[in-house]
Design an enzyme around this catalytic site. Structure first.
Site, PDB file in Angstrom:
ATOM      1  N   ARG A  13      -3.808  10.442   0.741  1.00 35.46           N
ATOM      2  CA  ARG A  13      -4.841  11.084   1.556  1.00 35.46           C
ATOM      3  C   ARG A  13      -5.343  12.335   0.842  1.00 35.46           C
ATOM      4  O   ARG A  13      -4.535  13.186   0.478  1.00 35.46           O
ATOM      5  CB  ARG A  13      -4.173  11.486   2.866  1.00 35.46           C
TER       6      ARG A  13
ATOM      7  N   ARG B 191      19.127  -5.696   5.511  1.00 30.02           N
ATOM      8  CA  ARG B 191      19.711  -4.424   5.091  1.00 30.02           C
ATOM      9  C   ARG B 191      20.272  -3.799   6.352  1.00 30.02           C
ATOM     10  O   ARG B 191      19.656  -3.882   7.432  1.00 30.02           O
ATOM     11  CB  ARG B 191      18.626  -3.515   4.567  1.00 30.02           C
TER      12      ARG B 191
ATOM     13  N   ARG C 293       0.860  -1.181   0.000  1.00 27.41           N
ATOM     14  CA  ARG C 293       0.000   0.000   0.000  1.00 27.41           C
ATOM     15  C   ARG C 293       0.896   1.231   0.000  1.00 27.41           C
ATOM     16  O   ARG C 293       1.966   1.221   0.589  1.00 27.41           O
ATOM     17  CB  ARG C 293      -0.774   0.057   1.331  1.00 27.41           C
TER      18      ARG C 293
ATOM     19  N   ASP D 251       7.134  -2.765  14.776  1.00 29.08           N
ATOM     20  CA  ASP D 251       7.124  -1.468  15.446  1.00 29.08           C
ATOM     21  C   ASP D 251       7.210  -1.725  16.944  1.00 29.08           C
ATOM     22  O   ASP D 251       6.924  -2.836  17.416  1.00 29.08           O
ATOM     23  CB  ASP D 251       5.837  -0.702  15.101  1.00 29.08           C
TER      24      ASP D 251
ATOM     25  N   GLU E  79      21.327   9.182   7.721  1.00 31.24           N
ATOM     26  CA  GLU E  79      21.102   7.730   7.739  1.00 31.24           C
ATOM     27  C   GLU E  79      21.387   7.148   6.352  1.00 31.24           C
ATOM     28  O   GLU E  79      20.698   7.477   5.387  1.00 31.24           O
ATOM     29  CB  GLU E  79      19.634   7.500   8.142  1.00 31.24           C
TER      30      GLU E  79
ATOM     31  N   TYR F 226      10.169  -7.323  10.817  1.00 27.28           N
ATOM     32  CA  TYR F 226      10.166  -5.919  11.220  1.00 27.28           C
ATOM     33  C   TYR F 226       8.986  -5.686  12.158  1.00 27.28           C
ATOM     34  O   TYR F 226       7.838  -5.986  11.814  1.00 27.28           O
ATOM     35  CB  TYR F 226      10.064  -4.956  10.022  1.00 27.28           C
TER      36      TYR F 226
ATOM     37  N   ARG G   5      17.789   9.963   4.858  1.00 31.92           N
ATOM     38  CA  ARG G   5      17.163  11.028   5.638  1.00 31.92           C
ATOM     39  C   ARG G   5      18.153  11.685   6.593  1.00 31.92           C
ATOM     40  O   ARG G   5      19.193  11.123   6.912  1.00 31.92           O
ATOM     41  CB  ARG G   5      15.943  10.542   6.409  1.00 31.92           C
TER      42      ARG G   5
HETATM   43  P1  FDA Z   1      16.470  -4.985  19.696  1.00 34.15           P
HETATM   44  O1  FDA Z   1      17.338  -5.180  18.516  1.00 34.15           O
HETATM   45  O2  FDA Z   1      16.167  -3.605  20.110  1.00 34.15           O
HETATM   46  O3  FDA Z   1      17.096  -5.741  20.956  1.00 34.15           O
HETATM   47  C1  FDA Z   1      17.813  -6.944  20.846  1.00 34.15           C
HETATM   48  C2  FDA Z   1      19.026  -6.834  21.744  1.00 34.15           C
HETATM   49  O4  FDA Z   1      19.675  -8.098  21.815  1.00 34.15           O
HETATM   50  C3  FDA Z   1      20.054  -5.829  21.239  1.00 34.15           C
HETATM   51  O5  FDA Z   1      20.350  -4.902  22.255  1.00 34.15           O
HETATM   52  C4  FDA Z   1      21.254  -6.692  20.902  1.00 34.15           C
HETATM   53  O6  FDA Z   1      22.498  -6.027  21.127  1.00 34.15           O
HETATM   54  C5  FDA Z   1      21.073  -7.867  21.857  1.00 34.15           C
HETATM   55  N1  FDA Z   1      21.746  -9.086  21.418  1.00 34.15           N
HETATM   56  C6  FDA Z   1      21.683  -9.674  20.198  1.00 34.15           C
HETATM   57  N2  FDA Z   1      22.458 -10.759  20.160  1.00 34.15           N
HETATM   58  C7  FDA Z   1      23.036 -10.875  21.371  1.00 34.15           C
HETATM   59  C8  FDA Z   1      23.947 -11.799  21.942  1.00 34.15           C
HETATM   60  N3  FDA Z   1      24.463 -12.812  21.233  1.00 34.15           N
HETATM   61  N4  FDA Z   1      24.323 -11.627  23.242  1.00 34.15           N
HETATM   62  C9  FDA Z   1      23.843 -10.597  23.977  1.00 34.15           C
HETATM   63  N5  FDA Z   1      22.986  -9.685  23.476  1.00 34.15           N
HETATM   64  C10 FDA Z   1      22.577  -9.823  22.196  1.00 34.15           C
HETATM   65  N6  FDA Z   1       9.458   1.357  15.736  1.00 34.15           N
HETATM   66  C11 FDA Z   1       8.445   2.245  15.997  1.00 34.15           C
HETATM   67  O7  FDA Z   1       7.433   1.861  16.599  1.00 34.15           O
HETATM   68  N7  FDA Z   1       8.571   3.557  15.631  1.00 34.15           N
HETATM   69  C12 FDA Z   1       9.668   4.029  14.964  1.00 34.15           C
HETATM   70  O8  FDA Z   1       9.736   5.211  14.645  1.00 34.15           O
HETATM   71  C13 FDA Z   1      10.734   3.116  14.681  1.00 34.15           C
HETATM   72  N8  FDA Z   1      11.849   3.531  14.051  1.00 34.15           N
HETATM   73  C14 FDA Z   1      12.814   2.636  13.688  1.00 34.15           C
HETATM   74  C15 FDA Z   1      13.921   3.082  12.967  1.00 34.15           C
HETATM   75  C16 FDA Z   1      14.889   2.176  12.560  1.00 34.15           C
HETATM   76  C17 FDA Z   1      16.069   2.665  11.768  1.00 34.15           C
HETATM   77  C18 FDA Z   1      14.741   0.797  12.865  1.00 34.15           C
HETATM   78  C19 FDA Z   1      15.741  -0.202  12.384  1.00 34.15           C
HETATM   79  C20 FDA Z   1      13.665   0.356  13.631  1.00 34.15           C
HETATM   80  C21 FDA Z   1      12.682   1.269  14.042  1.00 34.15           C
HETATM   81  N9  FDA Z   1      11.600   0.863  14.819  1.00 34.15           N
HETATM   82  C22 FDA Z   1      10.587   1.763  15.086  1.00 34.15           C
HETATM   83  C23 FDA Z   1      11.487  -0.523  15.315  1.00 34.15           C
HETATM   84  C24 FDA Z   1      12.072  -0.692  16.751  1.00 34.15           C
HETATM   85  O9  FDA Z   1      13.433  -0.360  16.726  1.00 34.15           O
HETATM   86  C25 FDA Z   1      11.874  -2.146  17.203  1.00 34.15           C
HETATM   87  O10 FDA Z   1      10.506  -2.451  17.262  1.00 34.15           O
HETATM   88  C26 FDA Z   1      12.479  -2.494  18.590  1.00 34.15           C
HETATM   89  O11 FDA Z   1      13.685  -1.859  18.836  1.00 34.15           O
HETATM   90  C27 FDA Z   1      12.685  -3.995  18.671  1.00 34.15           C
HETATM   91  O12 FDA Z   1      13.088  -4.397  19.972  1.00 34.15           O
HETATM   92  P2  FDA Z   1      13.723  -5.855  20.176  1.00 34.15           P
HETATM   93  O13 FDA Z   1      13.863  -6.058  21.627  1.00 34.15           O
HETATM   94  O14 FDA Z   1      12.938  -6.846  19.400  1.00 34.15           O
HETATM   95  O15 FDA Z   1      15.124  -5.798  19.420  1.00 34.15           O
END
Ligand code: FDA
Length: 371
Positions: A176, A249, A172, A350, A300, A348, A280
């Protein structure tokens, strides 16, 4: 008996909420985090009195009242409304695509005029089954919007030409026909006052946390330290890439402090032409309307992901989904490991979705313990 009930690998939103809720229920949790700070990708750091979103712009938004109420226990939120700007060469457009954008693009004023132009441009693609992203985008928004606001941005984001990308990436493209620059349709949105790290600190208060600690550097020790492991890292790494690597990515963030109060007048400006390598520029102070004589901006750049790089966007194409299925099959057989969060589920999410997933995982776990 193990020393801990749960070892939580990763201090992002998923891991921190799981640890918080389980501790509230009397369980002994240990959180390990490979980075030098807690919070995963929502980590914010105060520099020049400005909360810097270290891993890209994070704007909280949801339609789920329960999740909105839940997260507000840990911070007050401001009334930030995401209304990004797009710059294409020397032209400036409001996003998401709305009457302001159409006026800027075609100098028209009414919804009827805008609809007419879009409809006539959409007809250039006369198939219901587009072969690639380019055809899909033109089918949805017409040629002008596609060429100026979608093409370059998307090609930078994915590192491929739009006519080589699968059409499913863009299901999508919201259009708007009102003068409304609010990017999200959700009922609730905002930025936590004081930054996201404040939320994570509150979630982990009283819980043992070890940063700079990688699960894989002493896997045996960590697996034996607790009755159960909650794993939020990459699922293919957990299984030592036995079915191959999942692709992502990645992103490179380049921040600089500017000796001025206001650099670009908006928190998020997208650069949609292909000649500019970043997608951005974020100006962090505008997320919270912070008083500071300086400002911090972050460019970024999407980049190719290689093993060892931070993984940001999963590439959920057929090839990767087939590999994922194999890992998921193994995952289902695990008795003492719970997988959660964006990396373990290769999806992915949020922020509100991750919070919901984590609360659901807690509920399931508590229900199972009662049996
Ligand atoms: P997250 O990656 O945050 O946590 C996992 C942790 O595990 C990390 O700290 C990592 O270091 C750790 N880890 C991994 N392997 C390990 C190991 N072997 N030993 C020890 N530690 C380990 N969402 C939204 O609602 N609004 C927004 O505006 C945005 N904007 C946005 C921008 C960008 C650029 C991205 C990439 C993503 C967003 N998001 C977002 C999404 C948001 O970032 C996401 O929903 C959460 O951070 C996910 O949280 P998690 O706990 O799943 O993963």
């Amino acid at each position: 008996m193990s020393k801990y009930d749960y070892l939580i690998v990763g201090s992002g939103l998923f891991g921190s909420i799981f640890a918080h809720e389980m501790s509230k229920n009397g369980k002994n949790c240990l959180v390990i985090e490979r980075r030098s700070h807690i919070g995963g990708n929502v980590f914010t750091e105060k520099v020049e009195n400005i909360n810097v979103h270290k891993y890209g712009a994070h704007i909280f938004h949801t339609n789920d009242k329960k999740i909105w109420d839940y997260i507000q226990q840990f911070a007050d939120f401001n009334r930030y409304t995401n209304s990004p700007i797009a710059i294409y060469k020397d032209e400036l457009y409001n996003l998401p695509f709305n009457m302001n954008t159409f006026h800027q693009m075609w100098s028209i004023k009414t919804p009827e005029e805008a609809k007419k132009i879009i409809e006539s441009q959409k007809k250039e693609i006369d198939t219901e089954t587009p072969d690639n992203l380019e055809e899909q985008a033109i089918r949805l928004v017409g040629k002008d919007i596609y060429e100026k606001l979608v093409k370059g941005y998307t090609e930078k984001q994915w590192g491929k030409k739009c006519n080589e990308l699968p059409s499913f990436i863009i299901k999508r493209l919201p259009v708007r026909f009102t003068y409304d620059n609010n990017y999200f349709n959700d009922l609730y949105q905002g930025i936590p006052i004081g930054g996201y790290t404040k939320i994570i600190k509150k979630l982990l208060k009283g819980i043992e946390v070890k940063i700079d600690t990688n699960f894989f550097e002493d896997r045996k020790k960590w697996e034996n330290i607790a009755d159960k492991v909650v794993y939020t890292g990459m699922i293919d790494q957990y299984y030592e890439y036995c079915f191959g690597e999942l692709e992502y990515r990645s992103l490179k963030f380049e921040s600089e402090t500017k000796n001025m109060e206001n650099y670009q007048g908006n928190a998020v400006i997208n650069y949609t032409e292909s000649e500019i390598p970043y997608t951005r520029i974020i100006e962090h102070k505008h997320f919270e309307d912070t008083a500071s004589s300086k400002t911090i901006i972050t460019k970024e750049y999407p980049i190719e992901w290689k093993k060892g790089y931070d993984a940001y966007y999963p590439i959920n194409d057929e090839k990767n989904m087939k590999i994922l299925e194999k890992y998921q099959k193994l995952g289902k057989k695990e008795k003492s490991t719970i997988f959660g969060g964006r990396l373990a589920l290769y999806k992915y999410y949020d922020m509100w979705e991750v919070i919901k997933e984590s609360l659901d995982a807690v509920k399931l776990e508590l229900d199972n313990l009662k049996k």
